[in-house]
Design a protein around this motif. Structure first.
Motif, mmCIF file in Angstrom:
data_model
loop_
_atom_site.group_PDB
_atom_site.id
_atom_site.type_symbol
_atom_site.label_atom_id
_atom_site.label_comp_id
_atom_site.label_asym_id
_atom_site.label_seq_id
_atom_site.Cartn_x
_atom_site.Cartn_y
_atom_site.Cartn_z
ATOM 1 N N UNK A 1 0.838 -1.204 0.000
ATOM 2 C CA UNK A 1 0.000 0.000 0.000
ATOM 3 C C UNK A 1 0.867 1.245 0.000
ATOM 4 N N UNK A 2 0.776 2.009 -1.085
ATOM 5 C CA UNK A 2 1.471 3.279 -1.178
ATOM 6 C C UNK A 2 0.488 4.432 -1.240
ATOM 7 N N UNK A 3 1.015 5.638 -1.322
ATOM 8 C CA UNK A 3 0.154 6.810 -1.337
ATOM 9 C C UNK A 3 -0.668 6.951 -2.594
ATOM 10 N N UNK A 4 -0.206 6.366 -3.705
ATOM 11 C CA UNK A 4 -0.929 6.502 -4.971
ATOM 12 C C UNK A 4 -1.408 5.176 -5.547
ATOM 13 N N UNK A 5 -0.805 4.046 -5.134
ATOM 14 C CA UNK A 5 -1.170 2.762 -5.719
ATOM 15 C C UNK A 5 -1.173 1.660 -4.684
ATOM 16 N N UNK A 6 -2.104 0.710 -4.849
ATOM 17 C CA UNK A 6 -2.123 -0.514 -4.057
ATOM 18 C C UNK A 6 -1.832 -1.672 -5.003
ATOM 19 N N UNK A 7 -0.858 -2.491 -4.636
ATOM 20 C CA UNK A 7 -0.545 -3.690 -5.413
ATOM 21 C C UNK A 7 -0.785 -4.906 -4.532
ATOM 22 N N UNK A 8 -1.349 -5.948 -5.109
ATOM 23 C CA UNK A 8 -1.603 -7.186 -4.372
ATOM 24 C C UNK A 8 -1.147 -8.358 -5.214
ATOM 25 N N UNK B 1 -2.607 -7.989 -9.020
ATOM 26 C CA UNK B 1 -3.638 -6.993 -9.325
ATOM 27 C C UNK B 1 -3.232 -5.690 -8.663
ATOM 28 N N UNK B 2 -3.696 -4.569 -9.207
ATOM 29 C CA UNK B 2 -3.388 -3.272 -8.612
ATOM 30 C C UNK B 2 -4.537 -2.311 -8.860
ATOM 31 N N UNK B 3 -4.560 -1.231 -8.080
ATOM 32 C CA UNK B 3 -5.590 -0.204 -8.207
ATOM 33 C C UNK B 3 -5.067 1.078 -7.591
ATOM 34 N N UNK B 4 -5.584 2.231 -8.001
ATOM 35 C CA UNK B 4 -5.193 3.491 -7.356
ATOM 36 C C UNK B 4 -5.592 3.496 -5.888
ATOM 37 N N UNK B 5 -4.794 4.141 -5.071
ATOM 38 C CA UNK B 5 -5.130 4.284 -3.651
ATOM 39 C C UNK B 5 -6.161 5.392 -3.486
ATOM 40 N N UNK B 6 -7.336 5.086 -2.938
ATOM 41 C CA UNK B 6 -8.353 6.126 -2.735
ATOM 42 C C UNK B 6 -8.048 6.954 -1.491
ATOM 43 N N UNK B 7 -6.879 7.596 -1.496
ATOM 44 C CA UNK B 7 -6.382 8.264 -0.297
ATOM 45 C C UNK B 7 -7.345 9.324 0.228
ATOM 46 N N UNK B 8 -7.878 10.145 -0.670
ATOM 47 C CA UNK B 8 -8.743 11.251 -0.237
ATOM 48 C C UNK B 8 -10.042 10.771 0.370
ATOM 49 N N UNK B 9 -10.430 9.539 0.076
ATOM 50 C CA UNK B 9 -11.700 9.006 0.583
ATOM 51 C C UNK B 9 -11.597 8.486 2.009
ATOM 52 N N UNK C 1 0.600 3.863 13.645
ATOM 53 C CA UNK C 1 1.011 4.747 14.731
ATOM 54 C C UNK C 1 1.065 6.195 14.263
ATOM 55 N N UNK C 2 1.570 6.400 13.053
ATOM 56 C CA UNK C 2 1.728 7.758 12.534
ATOM 57 C C UNK C 2 1.811 7.672 11.013
ATOM 58 N N UNK C 3 1.513 8.772 10.353
ATOM 59 C CA UNK C 3 1.583 8.820 8.885
ATOM 60 C C UNK C 3 1.574 10.268 8.441
ATOM 61 N N UNK C 4 2.016 10.502 7.212
ATOM 62 C CA UNK C 4 1.995 11.840 6.646
ATOM 63 C C UNK C 4 0.604 12.144 6.092
ATOM 64 N N UNK C 5 0.446 13.369 5.605
ATOM 65 C CA UNK C 5 -0.839 13.790 5.061
ATOM 66 C C UNK C 5 -1.147 13.169 3.701
ATOM 67 N N UNK C 6 -0.208 12.369 3.175
ATOM 68 C CA UNK C 6 -0.474 11.676 1.911
ATOM 69 C C UNK C 6 -1.701 10.764 2.061
ATOM 70 N N UNK C 7 -1.863 10.196 3.265
ATOM 71 C CA UNK C 7 -3.039 9.369 3.574
ATOM 72 C C UNK C 7 -3.799 10.037 4.721
ATOM 73 N N UNK C 8 -4.714 10.950 4.415
ATOM 74 C CA UNK C 8 -5.424 11.679 5.464
ATOM 75 C C UNK C 8 -6.202 10.740 6.387
#
Length: 313
Positions: A18-25, A38-46, A87-94
């Protein structure tokens, strides 16, 4: 081992990156081979719930009805591997801090996945390389990824050393002489990431009066290859900082293998030559034969490493 235990040990696992822009499985076999992707965009803003929904959907897709042993996740942020909480994360994943990855995914994948484990995404990448990649057969392996950011992981006995607060591996935020006075993405200044990351190369080139038409780091490398002295200088400064830091890490940890990954690791001799020279100039003599090498697994490293949390337990 009984026939039943032997059969269970051969079951695959799902690995997720799981990254800020893409999820790969991926569905990963017991020997580490990838059976499906399989992969898909990360719905970070949601928000976190939408991200967990997306992970679960990809996991179900790659599993394809297989009897899996569990799901191993490498996720952006500071991840407590015991509780699988962010525990903590940047604003890339609100809103990501505080998310319970284990319970959230077990609830969404009830009946399909019996177990969930999670670590930081760079730790997952390092686990993959330590199992089947450039760190294979090494008792301890240090991996440092140089890309949009800089992260690291120290693998000991097949597990990442995560530290007392799960923060270990934030090697981009150690002081660097080459970064003096430069602002870092963490809010501090003078850190390695401020001079040796991919975006830092681009910023240094433009600040030195480079061609403003160079829109990204790749363009800076293209110009350096074409003879642009300012571009070559920006790259060399970043590489020297990276190599000096690797030498310091090696002196402190004495790993059996040092693996370098990330986008810059694929940049060629313009980056590698000054990096290796700076490493050699900073490392103590007993470690001169422990030379940094490029990661081998590419995009599969993190999903294989995530799956290894289940397969190699």
């Amino acid at each position: 081992m009984s026939h039943r235990d032997n059969a269970a040990a051969r079951r695959p696992a799902v690995g997720v990156d799981l990254g800020g822009t893409k999820i790969a499985a991926a569905l990963v076999a017991a020997d580490g081979s990838v059976l499906a992707r399989a992969s898909a965009p990360t719905p970070a803003a949601a928000g976190p719930a939408a991200i967990l929904d997306a992970i679960a959907a990809l996991a179900a897709r790659v599993a394809g009805g297989a009897d899996v042993r569990g799901l191993g996740l490498g996720a952006a942020g500071v991840i407590d591997p015991g509780s699988c909480r962010v525990v903590d994360a940047t604003d890339v994943l609100p809103g990501w801090p505080g998310t319970d990855l284990r319970s959230g995914l077990l609830r969404r994948l009830s009946g399909l996945v019996p177990r969930v484990e999670a670590v930081n995404d760079v730790h997952a990448h390092a686990l993959g390389e330590a199992w089947l990649g450039a760190g294979r057969h090494a008792r301890t392996a240090l991996l440092v990824a140089f890309g949009t950011g800089i992260g690291g992981s120290y693998i000991v006995g097949g597990r990442p050393a995560v530290g007392a607060h799960a923060v270990a591996g934030h090697v981009g935020h150690v002081p660097s002489a080459e970064a003096a006075g430069l602002e870092c993405t963490c809010g501090g200044s003078g850190h390695l990431e401020a001079v040796a990351s991919g975006p830092a190369v681009h910023r240094r080139y433009l600040a030195a009066g480079g061609d403003p038409a160079a829109e990204d780091t790749r363009a800076v490398f293209d110009r350096a290859a074409g003879g642009d002295a300012l571009a070559a200088s920006a790259i060399a400064t970043a590489a020297r900082a990276a190599g000096g830091a690797l030498g310091g890490f090696a002196n402190a940890l004495d790993p059996h293998a040092i693996v370098v990954s990330g986008g810059l690791a694929a940049a060629g001799r313009l980056w590698w030559d000054p990096l290796l020279a700076a490493y050699a100039a900073n490392v103590v003599g007993a470690l001169s034969a422990t030379v940094p090498t490029r990661a081998l697994l590419g995009a599969d490293a993190a999903v294989v490493g995530g799956a290894s949390l289940i397969l190699r337990d």
